[in-house]
Write an enzyme that holds these catalytic residues in place. Structure first.
Site, short mmCIF file in Angstrom:
data_model
loop_
_atom_site.label_atom_id
_atom_site.label_comp_id
_atom_site.label_asym_id
_atom_site.label_seq_id
_atom_site.Cartn_x
_atom_site.Cartn_y
_atom_site.Cartn_z
N ASN A 1 -1.34 5.34 3.15
CA ASN A 1 -1.49 6.03 1.88
C ASN A 1 -2.72 6.92 1.93
O ASN A 1 -3.79 6.46 2.34
CB ASN A 1 -1.64 4.96 0.77
CG ASN A 1 -1.75 5.57 -0.61
OD1 ASN A 1 -1.76 6.79 -0.77
ND2 ASN A 1 -1.85 4.72 -1.62
N GLY B 1 -1.00 -5.24 -2.59
CA GLY B 1 0.22 -6.02 -2.35
C GLY B 1 0.09 -6.76 -1.03
O GLY B 1 -0.90 -6.62 -0.31
N THR C 1 -1.41 2.51 -8.12
CA THR C 1 -2.49 3.23 -8.78
C THR C 1 -1.92 4.36 -9.65
O THR C 1 -2.39 4.59 -10.77
CB THR C 1 -3.46 3.78 -7.72
OG1 THR C 1 -3.87 2.69 -6.92
CG2 THR C 1 -4.66 4.43 -8.35
N GLU D 1 0.24 -7.70 2.63
CA GLU D 1 0.00 -6.84 3.80
C GLU D 1 0.33 -7.56 5.09
O GLU D 1 -0.12 -8.70 5.31
CB GLU D 1 -1.47 -6.40 3.83
CG GLU D 1 -1.76 -5.21 2.94
CD GLU D 1 -3.16 -4.65 3.11
OE1 GLU D 1 -3.48 -3.72 2.37
OE2 GLU D 1 -3.93 -5.15 3.96
N SER E 1 0.83 -1.20 0.00
CA SER E 1 0.00 0.00 0.00
C SER E 1 0.88 1.26 0.00
O SER E 1 1.78 1.40 0.82
CB SER E 1 -0.89 -0.01 1.24
OG SER E 1 -1.65 1.15 1.24
N GLY E 2 0.63 2.14 -0.95
CA GLY E 2 1.39 3.39 -1.03
C GLY E 2 2.63 3.27 -1.89
O GLY E 2 3.42 4.20 -2.01
N SER F 1 -5.46 5.42 -0.65
CA SER F 1 -5.26 3.98 -0.77
C SER F 1 -6.44 3.31 -1.44
O SER F 1 -7.60 3.56 -1.09
CB SER F 1 -5.05 3.42 0.64
OG SER F 1 -4.83 2.06 0.56
N SER F 2 -6.14 2.46 -2.42
CA SER F 2 -7.22 1.74 -3.09
C SER F 2 -7.66 0.63 -2.15
O SER F 2 -6.85 -0.19 -1.74
CB SER F 2 -6.72 1.12 -4.39
OG SER F 2 -5.87 2.00 -5.05
N1 LIG Z 1 5.64 7.74 -9.80
C1 LIG Z 1 5.26 8.57 -8.84
N2 LIG Z 1 5.68 9.85 -8.87
C2 LIG Z 1 5.31 10.70 -7.89
N3 LIG Z 1 4.55 10.35 -6.84
C3 LIG Z 1 4.11 9.09 -6.75
C4 LIG Z 1 4.44 8.14 -7.75
N4 LIG Z 1 3.88 6.97 -7.40
C5 LIG Z 1 3.20 7.21 -6.25
N5 LIG Z 1 3.35 8.47 -5.85
C6 LIG Z 1 2.80 9.08 -4.61
O1 LIG Z 1 2.49 8.07 -3.72
C7 LIG Z 1 1.12 8.07 -3.38
C8 LIG Z 1 0.60 6.66 -3.26
O2 LIG Z 1 0.58 6.05 -4.51
P1 LIG Z 1 -0.58 5.05 -4.96
O3 LIG Z 1 -1.88 5.52 -4.51
O4 LIG Z 1 -0.36 4.77 -6.37
O5 LIG Z 1 -0.20 3.80 -4.12
P2 LIG Z 1 -0.83 2.36 -4.26
O6 LIG Z 1 0.33 1.45 -4.49
O7 LIG Z 1 -1.90 2.35 -5.23
O8 LIG Z 1 -1.34 2.14 -2.80
P3 LIG Z 1 -2.66 1.33 -2.33
O9 LIG Z 1 -2.29 -0.10 -2.39
O10 LIG Z 1 -2.83 1.84 -0.99
O11 LIG Z 1 -3.70 1.71 -3.27
C9 LIG Z 1 0.44 8.84 -4.48
O12 LIG Z 1 -0.71 9.48 -3.99
C10 LIG Z 1 1.50 9.81 -4.88
O13 LIG Z 1 1.48 10.93 -4.01
MG LIG Z 2 -3.83 2.16 -5.17
#
Ligand SMILES: Nc1ncnc2c1ncn2[C@@H]1O[C@H](COP(=O)(O)OP(=O)(O)OP(=O)(O)O)[C@@H](O)[C@H]1O
Ligand SMILES: [Mg+2]
Length: 1022
Positions: free
Chosen positions: A157, A389, A112, A391, A107-108, A160-161
């Site tokens: 996050n 992912g 996404t 957890e 997560s984070g 977070s999705s």
């Molecule tokens: N490539 C990137 N460039 C800049 N910032 C990023 C990038 N990837 C992620 N982030 C930052 O990290 C935060 C978390 O990313 P994201 O929501 O994609 O995580 P996730 O893997 O989907 O988490 P979850 O499993 O909780 O959904 C985003 O809101 C953004 O601020």
């Molecule tokens: Mg996500």
């Protein structure tokens, strides 16, 4: 990769397979750290992309970046998400094979974000479909809506999705996106009713309250304050600085329109969202029999309206449970705790089913409108998997169990596909497959999913069996059934040492990524996911169109028990695995660098943990089991051909033979490499690095050679240009000289034949002579009348020249005449007469020529008034002092000679001595010498006269000219110029003689012979 091979010391390797020590986790993490420090967040493990969340905007997703990665070879450019995207897209287009990009990480970690970037890449770089261009917008706009309903702020996050997502994008045969489809997995619905400290409910609630219009909120019976809603305050963090709910609301509202929501549908949807909030605020109080009663009538009223359910039905459903026993329906009242449970269950069910409806609705909007057209049948699909992912929390429950099971499945698929593709590549290249040692997590998957013996089966059994089944009985059953499994442990099964770390209500699974301890509390409940029948009935009667779709009446009559959550999840996962297996996979493994969501912080412990549970080391080992590096022969030869004289600069044969020659020249040992059908495989990175270092050295010398060659070429070009110019000038000059010479020769020839009749050979010369004479003449014309010069004309022009000369002279004369004054004219006339008389006859004439004649040499004041009186009215035309010689003794006497219109008057002081009328003047004699004596001859008959008068004037020419002029008007006077001597009449009957001789000076004397002897000075001119 090649581009940064050279910079590897600073930025590490771009591909982990090039790590020398590929089994060392420390080396792996060090490489990640180096690159992260340089803001290089992407690194490959072969075709797998590892991405570290930078937590800052690196400006690497612009349109230019997209262009840079379009159509280029994967390894020629630095690693990037767009390289993965483009490679998948190109394979999809050229090979027409379905693709799947699997994005995983905790997560984070950025899953996404990566999915969104990929979608953006396809939306912006792919050609637009011929029809239905809006599908691109819909694909993009489905995201904010899904995020609003399915994402929430968690401790890890802020966005977070809370569900797993698999999205298919369909492309037509031209590569344009024409449709899409989304599958969602296991929404974390418990969040609707409860959030941990520091976390929030799903974004949509806060967005609606912050951004919704007053009118909307009034209609929904909502207050603009999240604190008023019990479902929103459990985490005590309704406001988050990184989230702008108001703006997000606007985005969502707009996106809803894009994905085909009508105004009514939006209203219905918002009514459901509001009803969940109202549900949360429903309170119960216990009556005397401890049965729960609804105390918040107002909320109930709103619920009734918003869900379109009768108030009494809802009230009853919330406080009673309907049991069907022996075909009879019984209503059993609920106590406080049960009522609260029922309420929360309803809220969760309403929300989660709405979410499912939403996904279906989006899918309808994304479905290709052209499904019947022929192009539709030839669509290819690119899947994007953004799934939770692995957890591991302090307290892990049913949800974590499902999520981690999902990761086990995906890991298994990953290993399977990676190994498979490795093996396939080896086979395709004709290289012997060497078995790779790796951990196969099938054993753990089996532990969870095996029929009858797997954890899910046991859980389902416990849920379904009659009797008092609890979470603990489930644990006991587990202990009984799988106690010998090496990856399973409970408090009871553990040894003394590990037992301490396990609670009695916990079991531990040794996942491929590490150990996770699960608390069994709530497993049964969550797996059952039961909603009391009467609540279902109530919802089935809802007039809200969305609700009525979510709660179908058939559900009520269906006697079959619905599948448990775990089983449903298992089935959907199996389905997902099948979907993914049918596609060509690409992997993005996301890593979260720190828990503080801060840029630039590299938390090694956290990262090591993720590297482990993402199975990256495993992945690297598999990839490196055989060869560290492989490349198409063409690419390899192109890069390194300069290292071998035989392949440089051009290898004419097959690339494979070229590479064979090249590696032999480089001294590769047989165990270091293998030659496949289309690729060379290099076993150790050090071999490649040595080659790369050699290339670096070679580049230097090549650069020098290229520079030198270029300089040589440049100067040679310059020299040739100068040479060409010089030759041009020379030939021009030679031509000129030649032409001149030829002209000269022609001239000479013409000159030789100049007297011959005009013929071609002399024509030029003659013409030339004529022209040059005429041209020269223009410059050599006489300058004045006296100038007699005239260029000599060529014979042919003699006549013309003469005519010209005359013309010229006439012209000059004419001009001269026009310019002379009357005085001058008179002067000239007198001079002309003087010339007529004396020119060539008297020696001192030439001396007189330049001296101007003067009108008179004596002024009126020099002449005695008496004389003037004697002359009376007669004007004096000319007066000059003269010397008179006596007729007898030749004594000189000073006299004045006056000329009047009628006579010559000789005056002695105041007395007129002699007056000679012109009529009596018979002649004038002078000598031819340079003396100034003259004799006025008078008529002998004139008695008044004493004889001829001998006079001397210093201006003899002037005096005589004037006299002749005056006398001429009366008498045609004769001026005799005598040689030797003059005879004159001295008196009546007596003549005198004057002898003239020449000597050194003027001397006038009486000679012994009685003559007057005059010695005239000898002049130089004579
Ligand atoms: N490539 C990137 N460039 C800049 N910032 C990023 C990038 N990837 C992620 N982030 C930052 O990290 C935060 C978390 O990313 P994201 O929501 O994609 O995580 P996730 O893997 O989907 O988490 P979850 O499993 O909780 O959904 C985003 O809101 C953004 O601020
Ligand atoms: Mg996500």
């Amino acid at each position: 990769m090649e581009s940064a091979l050279t910079a590897r010391d600073r930025v590490g390797v771009q591909d982990f397979v090039l790590l020398e020590n590929f089994t060392s986790e420390a080396a792996f993490i060090e490489n990640l750290r180096r690159r992260f420090r340089e803001n290089l967040i992407y690194t490959y493990i072969g075709p797998v992309l590892v991405s570290v969340n930078p937590y800052r905007d690196l400006q690497i997703y612009s349109r230019q970046h997209m262009e840079r990665y379009r159509g280029v070879s994967f390894y020629e450019v630095p690693p990037h998400l767009f390289a993965v995207a483009d490679t998948a897209y190109r394979a999809l287009r050229t090979e027409r094979r379905d693709q799947a990009v699997m994005i995983s990480g905790e997560s984070g970690a950025g899953k996404t974000e990566a999915t969104k970037r990929l979608l953006q890449f396809y939306a912006e770089t792919c050609p637009a479909p011929e029809r239905g261009g809006a599908v691109r917008d819909r694909l993009l706009q489905s995201n904010p809506v899904l995020e609003a309903f399915g994402n929430a702020k968690t401790l890890r996050n802020d966005n977070s999705s809370r569900f797993g997502k698999y999205m298919d994008v369909q492309f037509d045969f031209k590569g344009a996106p024409v449709g899409g489809h989304i599958l969602s997995y296991l929404l974390e619905k418990s969040r609707v009713v409860h959030q941990n400290h520091g976390e929030r409910n799903f974004h949509i609630f806060y967005q609606l309250l912050e951004g919704g219009e007053e009118e909307t909120l009034r209609r929904l019976g909502l207050e603009r304050n999240p604190q008023s809603y019990l479902y929103l305050v459990k985490g005590q963090c309704a406001k988050v600085s990184s989230i702008n709910d108001k703006n997000d609301w606007k985005v969502v509202r707009k996106a809803l329109t894009v994905i085909d929501f009508t105004e009514d549908e939006v209203e219905d949807l918002l009514s459901i969202v509001a009803s969940v909030l109202h549900l949360g605020n429903i309170h119960f109080a216990a009556d005397e029999e401890s049965n729960a009663q609804v105390t918040t009538e107002n909320q109930l009223k709103y619920l009734t309206r918003l869900l379109g359910v009768e108030g009494s039905t809802l009230r009853e459903a919330l406080t009673h449970r309907k049991i069907i026993a022996k075909g009879e329906e019984l209503l059993s009242p609920l106590n406080l705790e049960q009522a609260a449970y029922a309420r929360d269950a309803l809220a969760k069910a309403v929300y989660s089913r709405t979410f499912t409806w939403l996904v279906a609705k989006i899918n309808r909007s994304l479905a290709s409108k052209d499904a019947e057209s022929p192009s539709w049948r030839s669509t290819t699909v690119l899947g994007l998997l953004d799934i939770y992912g692995f957890e591991v929390f302090q307290n892990n429950s049913f949800e974590q169990f499902c999520i981690n099971y999902c990761n086990e499945k995906l890991q298994q698929l990953f290993i399977e596909l990676t190994l498979k593709s490795e093996q396939e590549e080896y086979e395709a290249e004709g290289i012997a497959w060497e078995p790779v040692q790796y951990f196969n997590n099938k054993i753990i998957c089996d532990l969870v999913e095996e029929k009858f013996k797997g954890i899910i089966s046991i859980l389902d059994e416990e849920c379904l069996r009659p009797g008092e089944a609890t979470d603990l009985t489930f644990l006991e059953k587990l202990e009984d059934t799988v106690k010998h499994h090496p990856h399973f442990l409970t408090h009871k099964l553990a040894d003394q040492r590990t037992r301490k770390s396990l609670g009695r209500g916990e079991f531990r699974l040794l996942h491929y990524a590490g150990e996770v301890t699960y608390n069994v509390t709530g497993f049964l409940d969550k797996n059952n996911d039961l909603l009391f029948r009467n609540l279902k009935e109530a919802m089935c009667s809802s007039e809200n169109p969305i609700m009525s779709q979510c709660f179908d009446r058939s559900e009520l009559s269906d006697k079959k028990r619905p599948e448990t959550v775990a089983t449903q999840f298992k089935m959907s996962l199996l389905q997902l695995v099948e979907i993914l297996k049918s596609k060509e996979p690409a992997y993005v493994r996301c890593i979260k660098p720190n828990d503080a969501k801060q840029p630039g912080r590299f938390d090694e412990v956290l990262i090591r943990h993720q590297v482990k549970y993402l199975g990256l080391m495993e992945n690297l080992r598999v990839r490196r089991a055989g060869f560290a590096y492989r490349r198409k022969y063409e690419a390899f030869l192109q890069r390194y051909k300069s290292l071998c004289p035989e392949t440089w600069p051009i290898w004419a044969g097959r690339p494979q033979d070229g590479v064979a020659v090249l590696v032999r020249h480089l001294g590769y040992k047989p165990e270091e490499y293998k030659m496949g059908r289309t690729k060379i495989f290099i076993r150790f990175p050090k071999t490649l690095f040595a080659t790369e270092d050699a290339l670096e050295v070679r580049r230097q010398s090549l650069a020098t050679t290229i520079q030198a060659t270029w300089r040589g070429f440049h100067w040679r070009q310059k020299f040739l240009r100068v040479k060409r110019s010089a030759i041009c000038i020379q030939s021009w000059w030679r031509g000129t000289l030649g032409r001149r010479k030829a002209a000269k020769r022609k001239l000479i020839r013409g000159f030789i034949l100049r007297h011959a009749p005009r013929c071609p050979e002399n024509a030029f010369f003659l013409d030339h002579v004529r022209t040059s004479f005429l041209l020269n003449l223009r410059r050599q014309l006489p300058r004045n009348i006296l100038d007699t010069s005239w260029p000599t004309p060529p014979p042919a022009l003699r006549e013309a020249s003469e005519l010209l000369r005359e013309l010229c002279q006439k012209n000059m004369v004419w001009k001269y005449c026009r310019s002379i004054s009357p005085e001058w004219k008179q002067q000239l006339q007198q001079k002309a007469i003087a010339s007529e008389i004396f020119k060539g006859k008297k020696d001192n004439y030439p001396q007189s020529v330049p001296r101007l004649f003067i009108s008179t040499r004596l002024g009126a004041d020099e002449i005695s008034p008496k004389v003037l009186q004697a002359l009376g009215s007669e004007p004096i035309q000319y007066a000059v002092p003269v010397v008179k010689y006596d007729r007898k003794g030749y004594k000189p006497r000073s006299r004045q000679l006056l000329l009047t219109p009628s006579a010559v008057v000789i005056v002695e002081d105041a007395k007129v001595k002699q007056r000679i009328e012109y009529a009596n003047l018979t002649g004038i004699s002078v000598s031819s010498l340079s003396d100034s004596l003259f004799v006025l001859h008078v008529q002998r008959e004139d008695n008044k006269q004493k004889g001829d008068v001998v006079l001397q004037s210093d201006h003899v020419i002037e005096t005589l000219t004037k006299t002749a002029l005056s006398a001429d008007r009366v008498n045609n006077i004769n001026i005799n110029i005598n040689q030797g001597s003059i005879t004159f009449a001295g008196g009546p009957g007596r003549d005198g003689i004057i002898d003239f001789t020449t000597g050194s000076e003027l001397l006038v004397t009486k000679a012994k012979n009685g003559h007057l002897a005059v010695v005239a000075p000898r002049l130089n001119s004579r």
